[in-house]
Design a protein around this motif. Sequence first.
Motif, short mmCIF file in Angstrom:
data_model
loop_
_atom_site.label_atom_id
_atom_site.label_comp_id
_atom_site.label_asym_id
_atom_site.label_seq_id
_atom_site.Cartn_x
_atom_site.Cartn_y
_atom_site.Cartn_z
N ASP A 190 0.54 -0.54 11.59
CA ASP A 190 1.39 0.52 12.15
C ASP A 190 2.80 0.39 11.59
O ASP A 190 3.37 -0.71 11.57
CB ASP A 190 1.43 0.41 13.68
CG ASP A 190 0.07 0.65 14.31
OD1 ASP A 190 -0.71 1.44 13.76
OD2 ASP A 190 -0.22 0.04 15.36
N ASN B 206 0.42 4.90 10.24
CA ASN B 206 -0.35 3.67 10.02
C ASN B 206 -1.04 3.74 8.67
O ASN B 206 -1.10 4.80 8.04
CB ASN B 206 -1.35 3.44 11.16
CG ASN B 206 -2.33 4.58 11.32
OD1 ASN B 206 -3.17 4.84 10.46
ND2 ASN B 206 -2.22 5.31 12.44
N GLN C 26 0.82 -1.21 0.00
CA GLN C 26 0.00 0.00 0.00
C GLN C 26 0.86 1.26 0.00
O GLN C 26 0.65 2.16 -0.82
CB GLN C 26 -0.92 0.00 1.22
CG GLN C 26 -1.80 1.24 1.31
CD GLN C 26 -2.70 1.21 2.55
OE1 GLN C 26 -3.10 0.15 3.01
NE2 GLN C 26 -3.02 2.39 3.08
N ARG D 110 -4.05 3.70 7.87
CA ARG D 110 -5.30 4.46 7.81
C ARG D 110 -5.07 5.97 7.77
O ARG D 110 -5.71 6.69 7.02
CB ARG D 110 -6.18 4.13 9.03
CG ARG D 110 -6.53 2.65 9.12
CD ARG D 110 -7.21 2.32 10.44
NE ARG D 110 -6.37 2.65 11.59
CZ ARG D 110 -5.38 1.89 12.04
NH1 ARG D 110 -5.09 0.76 11.40
NH2 ARG D 110 -4.68 2.23 13.10
N GLU D 111 -4.13 6.47 8.60
CA GLU D 111 -3.95 7.91 8.76
C GLU D 111 -2.70 8.48 8.12
O GLU D 111 -2.55 9.69 8.03
CB GLU D 111 -3.93 8.24 10.26
CG GLU D 111 -5.17 7.79 11.02
CD GLU D 111 -4.98 7.89 12.52
OE1 GLU D 111 -5.40 8.91 13.09
OE2 GLU D 111 -4.40 6.97 13.11
N ASP E 113 -1.68 -4.18 12.92
CA ASP E 113 -2.68 -4.08 11.85
C ASP E 113 -2.33 -3.02 10.82
O ASP E 113 -3.19 -2.58 10.06
CB ASP E 113 -4.05 -3.74 12.45
CG ASP E 113 -4.60 -4.86 13.32
OD1 ASP E 113 -4.31 -6.03 13.02
OD2 ASP E 113 -5.29 -4.56 14.30
#
Length: 255
Positions: free
Chosen positions: A222, A243, A149, A245-246, A220
Motif C-alpha cells: 500500500d 497499492n 515496481q 496490485r490495483e 504488503d
Amino acid sequence: MEYHVISGFSSSFAQGSPIERYGFFYEAYREEGRLSLIVERGKVLIDGNDANYQTFCQMFKENELFILQGRKEGETIYISADDIKKGTPDSTETLFMADQLEEVAFDDERYGRFVLNRQRNQFIGAVMIGNEKVKISLESPENIEVLWQIGEKWERFLSSAVRFAAGKLLESANKWHYIAYTERNVVDWDNEENDDGYQPLTKEDFVKHMALESISIVGDGDYTLWYDSGDLFLGHLICLEGNAREGIIKAVIQG
C-alpha cells in the motif's frame, strides 16, 4: 504487576479535553520476577488529568527506563498517574538502550540509502524524479520492491496519478476556486452576469498546480503519494492512495 519498560522515540500523547488519559510508546519491557527483556512495541496508558499530564511531561524522556505498577492487556499497559517512576537500568536494559541509539539503515542499488527514523518507525530516503528530490518513507526494507515496481516508469506512473487526482477532485477544486474568486472580486448577486470574468479550472490547470512531495509505502504494497496543491485548496495537500496490485484507487484532500 510491576513492569520495567523502555520508552521509544515517539512523543507522549494525551486523550480527552480536559485530559482523562495520556501515555507513551515503549520498545521493550520486562515483567516482575523475570530476567528476560522482551522486545515488543506497545503503549502505556495512564489515567489522570491535565495537572498529572503536565507533571508527566516534565519527567518523560525518550529511550528511558520507567517502572510501572499496572496491568497488561495485549501490547497495552494500563496504570494510574501515581504508578510510574523512573528506574535505573541494569546491564541488559542499558545495552538495549545503547542499541536504540545506533543508526539502522540499508542501501539499495537503485535508490540509495534509507535510514530508520525511530520516532516514526520508518526508513527514510529520497529519490530524484526529474529535477525534483522526493522524500520516500518505507515501513520495512521489503517495501523497496514496491518502489522498484512503481518506479520502473516514473513518467507514466506519475502522469496517471495526477490525471486520476484531476478526475476525482476537479469539481471540488473549482468550488474552492470560485469562492476565492468571489472573495477577491466584488460580485453583484442581483446581476445575472455576476460570473463575468470567472474562468473555471480545467484538468490541465489542475495538474499544473500539483507538485509531488513524498511517497510512503507500508504493509504488503500500500502506498500514499503526497502532493503540494499550490493554491488549489488553500495550502491543503492532495493525498493519493493505491497499492501494487490495483494502482491508484483514492484521492482526498488532507491537512
